[in-house]
Design a protein around this motif. Structure first.
Motif, short mmCIF file in Angstrom:
data_model
loop_
_atom_site.label_atom_id
_atom_site.label_comp_id
_atom_site.label_asym_id
_atom_site.label_seq_id
_atom_site.Cartn_x
_atom_site.Cartn_y
_atom_site.Cartn_z
N TYR A 157 0.80 -1.21 0.00
CA TYR A 157 0.00 0.00 0.00
C TYR A 157 0.84 1.27 0.00
N ASN A 158 2.09 1.16 0.37
CA ASN A 158 2.95 2.35 0.42
C ASN A 158 3.18 2.98 -0.94
N SER A 159 2.95 2.21 -2.01
CA SER A 159 3.19 2.75 -3.36
C SER A 159 1.96 3.44 -3.93
N ILE A 160 0.84 3.38 -3.23
CA ILE A 160 -0.39 4.02 -3.72
C ILE A 160 -0.37 5.50 -3.30
N PRO A 161 -0.44 6.42 -4.25
CA PRO A 161 -0.27 7.84 -3.92
C PRO A 161 -1.39 8.49 -3.11
N ASN A 162 -2.62 8.00 -3.26
CA ASN A 162 -3.76 8.63 -2.59
C ASN A 162 -4.46 7.64 -1.67
N ILE A 163 -4.80 8.09 -0.47
CA ILE A 163 -5.48 7.20 0.49
C ILE A 163 -6.68 7.93 1.08
N ILE A 164 -7.83 7.27 1.04
CA ILE A 164 -9.04 7.79 1.66
C ILE A 164 -9.37 6.90 2.85
N PHE A 165 -9.44 7.49 4.03
CA PHE A 165 -9.76 6.74 5.24
C PHE A 165 -11.19 7.02 5.71
N ASP A 166 -11.85 5.97 6.14
CA ASP A 166 -13.07 6.10 6.93
C ASP A 166 -12.62 6.57 8.32
N PHE A 167 -13.56 7.05 9.14
CA PHE A 167 -13.18 7.53 10.47
C PHE A 167 -13.59 6.60 11.60
N GLY A 168 -14.91 6.49 11.85
CA GLY A 168 -15.37 5.66 12.95
C GLY A 168 -15.07 4.19 12.73
N GLY A 169 -14.36 3.58 13.68
CA GLY A 169 -13.98 2.18 13.56
C GLY A 169 -12.61 2.00 12.95
N VAL A 170 -12.21 2.94 12.09
CA VAL A 170 -10.92 2.85 11.42
C VAL A 170 -9.87 3.71 12.14
N ILE A 171 -10.22 4.94 12.43
CA ILE A 171 -9.30 5.83 13.15
C ILE A 171 -9.76 6.01 14.60
N LEU A 172 -11.05 6.28 14.77
CA LEU A 172 -11.63 6.41 16.11
C LEU A 172 -12.30 5.10 16.50
N ASN A 173 -12.03 4.60 17.69
CA ASN A 173 -12.71 3.41 18.19
C ASN A 173 -14.15 3.78 18.55
N ILE A 174 -15.10 2.94 18.13
CA ILE A 174 -16.51 3.19 18.43
C ILE A 174 -17.17 1.90 18.90
N ASN A 175 -18.34 2.06 19.55
CA ASN A 175 -19.12 0.91 20.01
C ASN A 175 -20.59 1.30 19.99
N THR A 176 -21.30 0.93 18.92
CA THR A 176 -22.71 1.32 18.79
C THR A 176 -23.57 0.69 19.88
N ASP A 177 -23.16 -0.47 20.41
CA ASP A 177 -23.91 -1.11 21.49
C ASP A 177 -23.95 -0.23 22.73
N GLN A 178 -22.90 0.56 22.93
CA GLN A 178 -22.86 1.45 24.09
C GLN A 178 -23.92 2.53 23.99
N ALA A 179 -24.17 3.01 22.77
CA ALA A 179 -25.22 4.02 22.57
C ALA A 179 -26.60 3.42 22.86
N VAL A 180 -26.81 2.18 22.44
CA VAL A 180 -28.06 1.49 22.71
C VAL A 180 -28.28 1.40 24.23
N LYS A 181 -27.24 1.01 24.94
CA LYS A 181 -27.31 0.89 26.40
C LYS A 181 -27.59 2.24 27.05
N SER A 182 -26.92 3.28 26.56
CA SER A 182 -27.08 4.62 27.14
C SER A 182 -28.48 5.18 26.89
N PHE A 183 -29.03 4.94 25.69
CA PHE A 183 -30.38 5.40 25.40
C PHE A 183 -31.39 4.66 26.29
N LYS A 184 -31.14 3.39 26.53
CA LYS A 184 -32.04 2.61 27.41
C LYS A 184 -32.03 3.20 28.81
#
Length: 207
Positions: A4-31
């Motif tokens: 991958y180092n030879s590829i000039p352009n990189i597009i990153f997703d954010f949640g889950g890829v750069i920032l750790n997330i847990n959607t189950d936690q939101a479900v618990k918090s809303f409950k």
């Protein structure tokens, strides 16, 4: 994966890829604040419902809170709703920012995130507070669904970025942790990497 180092352009997703997330936690918090039907959160998040409209910028944060209140059997404040919604946002390991800083020296880096104004304000503030830096500094340009009126995996969100930045799909790597998003990007000719979080994979393993 040095390839991958030879590829000039990189597009990153954010949640889950750069920032750790847990959607189950939101479900618990809303409950915890009185949401009667906890399946609503996951159902709405996976379909073209309330969260889709929020992440496309079709409704405001206030309109989102008003609609959420119709499903809560209690009187709740804006702060309580935001806190529950933001509880899915976990930490951002500094090593990932370090990697982005190094990659930026030899690659054009972009961010493409399905997000919303409530989450955006929360994690931008967190990154500034914890790391003393701005997320935007690590990318040539950061693209957010709520500003674009589009969400992945809509093909238009990818083609819009490619056209605006003058990128060739074949010379661009897209990294995401959602298979549907990866599949859509691959159909447009982008090089892709599905980040398998269940197997503990991290962007630190890719470069």
């Amino acid at each position: 994966m040095q390839k991958y180092n030879s590829i000039p352009n990189i597009i990153f997703d954010f949640g889950g890829v750069i920032l750790n997330i847990n959607t189950d936690q939101a479900v618990k918090s809303f409950k915890e604040i009185g949401l009667s039907d906890t399946s609503l959160v996951k159902k709405e998040y996976q379909t073209n419902g309330l969260f889709d409209r929020l992440e496309k910028g079709m409704i405001s944060a206030d309109e989102f809170r008003t609609e959420i209140r119709t499903h809560i059997n209690a009187t709740v404040s804006d702060e309580q709703i935001d806190s529950a919604w933001n509880s899915m946002l976990l930490d951002l390991p500094y090593e990932r920012l370090e990697l982005l800083g190094k990659l930026k020296e030899n690659h054009r880096l972009f961010l493409l995130s399905n997000t919303n104004i409530i989450h955006w304000e929360a994690y931008m503030g967190m990154i500034q507070k914890v790391h003393g830096t701005c997320l935007s500094d690590f990318f040539e340009k950061d693209y957010y669904s709520h500003n674009m009126g589009l969400r992945k995996p809509d093909p238009k969100i990818y083609t819009s970025l490619l056209e605006k930045e003058g990128l060739k799909a074949s010379e661009t790597l897209f990294v995401d942790d959602m298979r549907a998003n990866i599949d859509a990007a691959r159909l447009l000719g982008l090089q892709t990497h599905y980040l398998d979080l269940e197997k503990g994979e991290s962007i630190l393993d890719l470069f």
